[in-house]
Design a protein around this motif. Structure first.
Motif, PDB file in Angstrom:
ATOM      1  N   ILE A  99       4.295  -6.184 -23.913  1.00 46.26           N
ATOM      2  CA  ILE A  99       3.736  -7.188 -23.008  1.00 46.26           C
ATOM      3  C   ILE A  99       4.750  -7.605 -21.940  1.00 46.26           C
ATOM      4  CG2 ILE A  99       2.970  -9.601 -22.901  1.00 46.26           C
ATOM      5  CD1 ILE A  99       1.465  -9.087 -25.505  1.00 46.26           C
ATOM      6  N   LEU A 100       6.021  -7.646 -22.312  1.00 41.85           N
ATOM      7  CA  LEU A 100       7.082  -8.019 -21.373  1.00 41.85           C
ATOM      8  C   LEU A 100       7.831  -6.793 -20.855  1.00 41.85           C
ATOM      9  CD1 LEU A 100       8.551 -11.136 -23.248  1.00 41.85           C
ATOM     10  CD2 LEU A 100       6.866 -11.102 -21.407  1.00 41.85           C
ATOM     11  N   GLY A 101       7.206  -5.625 -20.966  1.00 29.27           N
ATOM     12  CA  GLY A 101       7.923  -4.383 -20.713  1.00 29.27           C
ATOM     13  C   GLY A 101       7.929  -3.885 -19.292  1.00 29.27           C
ATOM     14  N   ALA A 102       7.462  -4.674 -18.327  1.00 30.74           N
ATOM     15  CA  ALA A 102       7.486  -4.225 -16.936  1.00 30.74           C
ATOM     16  C   ALA A 102       8.910  -3.962 -16.478  1.00 30.74           C
ATOM     17  CB  ALA A 102       6.827  -5.269 -16.036  1.00 30.74           C
ATOM     18  N   TRP A 103       9.043  -3.052 -15.525  1.00 28.02           N
ATOM     19  CA  TRP A 103      10.375  -2.720 -14.980  1.00 28.02           C
ATOM     20  C   TRP A 103      10.914  -3.910 -14.183  1.00 28.02           C
ATOM     21  CZ3 TRP A 103      10.955   0.949 -18.024  1.00 28.02           C
ATOM     22  CH2 TRP A 103      11.857   1.999 -17.839  1.00 28.02           C
ATOM     23  N   PRO A 104      12.231  -4.075 -14.103  1.00 25.30           N
ATOM     24  CA  PRO A 104      12.805  -5.207 -13.359  1.00 25.30           C
ATOM     25  C   PRO A 104      12.436  -5.197 -11.875  1.00 25.30           C
ATOM     26  CG  PRO A 104      14.461  -4.157 -14.754  1.00 25.30           C
ATOM     27  CD  PRO A 104      13.259  -3.258 -14.757  1.00 25.30           C
ATOM     28  N   ASP A 105      12.523  -6.396 -11.293  1.00 27.19           N
ATOM     29  CA  ASP A 105      12.399  -6.572  -9.845  1.00 27.19           C
ATOM     30  C   ASP A 105      11.077  -6.070  -9.281  1.00 27.19           C
ATOM     31  OD1 ASP A 105      14.991  -7.661  -9.792  1.00 27.19           O
ATOM     32  OD2 ASP A 105      15.852  -5.655  -9.751  1.00 27.19           O
ATOM     33  N   GLY A 106      10.020  -6.138 -10.081  1.00 28.04           N
ATOM     34  CA  GLY A 106       8.698  -5.820  -9.570  1.00 28.04           C
ATOM     35  C   GLY A 106       8.438  -4.362  -9.283  1.00 28.04           C
ATOM     36  N   GLN A 107       9.251  -3.461  -9.834  1.00 28.05           N
ATOM     37  CA  GLN A 107       9.002  -2.036  -9.621  1.00 28.05           C
ATOM     38  C   GLN A 107       7.660  -1.662 -10.238  1.00 28.05           C
ATOM     39  OE1 GLN A 107      12.375   0.645 -10.451  1.00 28.05           O
ATOM     40  NE2 GLN A 107      13.600  -1.180 -10.807  1.00 28.05           N
TER      41      GLN A 107
END
Length: 354
Positions: A181-189
């Motif tokens: 759930i929190l696994g998105a890439w950093p900085d909005g990639q």
């Protein structure tokens, strides 16, 4: 029936010096053949207007207006980056299905004197080939799966295996997502589109040697917004597994490193946690959101792991995981992971650093 010299199939890709995508920018952004350069003969607005004209006023009006735009755009591309191409330069052009857009481009380039060719079937034919490859390639490979709960260092061990000379497939790297759930890439990639993920996956699979094992992390059917092909998912389910066992303190330290960027925007982190509504009691979710806004990441992630991620992992353990190879790691430092990689490649079991 023989193919015309200026119309070629996918098997001929390597015979050309450049690959030109004549589709609109949005089509190219969704997915394109590896290495292709975007040279749209119609931009997105122009393509939409031509389509409207075709429906409302017929093909002649659509081509009369669209032809001017096509000629102007092709001339601009030739001026922008083809002026230094030698006479023997051979570009291959494709559009959606090998129709008028790529055909017009090829005609111009051949009139100039370059031996340009058109890809038969265009991107549509390439996409059929990708889908076929995703069904055929995974069962041919000897998979080895790294499993373990959140923070057990699967990705870092995968990189250590690669550094030691092993074949690896980094699915999370291709998907640009850690799969939680929190696994998105950093900085909005952003994640790639499904089609772009499939294209990158086929390219990675084709580089692998079927005679050697391929190491990969255990993944669910979906990684963020993209989905694994069924043949790959089934192959990973049936492959031998190595179960990582790591002290909780070491796992928490790794999670705090990997997800530290979330603390830069406490309000956004609190909003992300809203995705757990219905999966956790309201008071627990409220406490986590308070901790997120206060920047109390150690307490937040420790509780997330204890109450959410670890129980979720235990529920999804395969029935035969009791027969998996157990690899006990005392920590997740670089030296320990390098030793673990060497031990796995040598066929060693059980415990590292004992």
């Amino acid at each position: 029936m023989a193919t015309k010299p200026d119309i070629v199939t996918l098997e001929a890709l390597d015979a050309f010096d450049a690959l030109i995508d004549a589709r609109s920018p949005s089509e190219y952004a969704e997915d394109h053949l590896p290495g292709a350069v975007s040279c749209p003969v119609l931009d997105d607005d122009q393509r939409r207007l031509v389509g409207t004209l075709y429906k409302q006023r017929g093909p002649f009006e659509a081509r009369r207006i669209g032809g001017v735009w096509v000629a102007r755009n092709i001339a601009r591309h030739v001026e922008a980056w083809m002026q230094d191409k030698p006479a023997h330069w051979r570009p291959l052009v494709y559009c959606w299905r090998g129709g008028q857009r790529s055909g017009s481009f090829v005609l111009w380039l051949r009139q100039i004197g370059w031996a340009a060719a058109q890809l038969q079937g265009g991107y549509k034919a390439y996409r059929r080939w990708v889908v076929q490859q995703l069904a055929e390639l995974p069962p041919r490979l000897a998979w080895r799966v790294l499993a373990g709960p959140t923070g057990s260092g699967k990705t870092r061990l995968l990189h250590a295996l690669a550094a030691a000379g092993a074949q690896v497939l980094d699915l999370e790297g291709l998907a640009r997502h850690r799969g939680s759930i929190l696994g998105a890439w950093p900085d909005g990639q952003p994640q790639p589109s499904q089609k772009a993920f499939d294209t990158a996956l086929v390219a990675a699979l084709r580089r692998l040697d079927p005679a050697r094992p391929v190491w990969v992390e255990a993944e669910s059917r979906k990684i963020g917004l993209v989905q694994l092909p069924e043949a790959l998912h089934q192959a990973l389910q049936q492959a031998p597994r190595v179960q990582l066992q790591v002290p909780f303190e070491a796992r928490l330290a790794l999670v705090l490193q990997d997800y530290a960027w979330l603390g830069r925007d406490p309000q956004a982190l609190a909003r992300r946690l809203q995705a757990l509504r219905g999966l956790q009691p309201g008071e627990v979710l409220q406490r986590w959101q308070v901790w997120a806004r206060q920047g109390r990441l150690p307490e937040l992630f420790a509780d997330l792991m204890t109450r959410h991620y670890d129980p979720l992992y235990q529920r999804h353990l395969r029935a035969d995981d009791a027969r998996a190879t157990m690899l006990v790691l005392p920590g997740l430092d670089e030296a320990t992971l390098a030793q673990a990689a060497a031990q796995l490649l040598a066929g060693g079991l059980a415990r590292v650093g004992s």
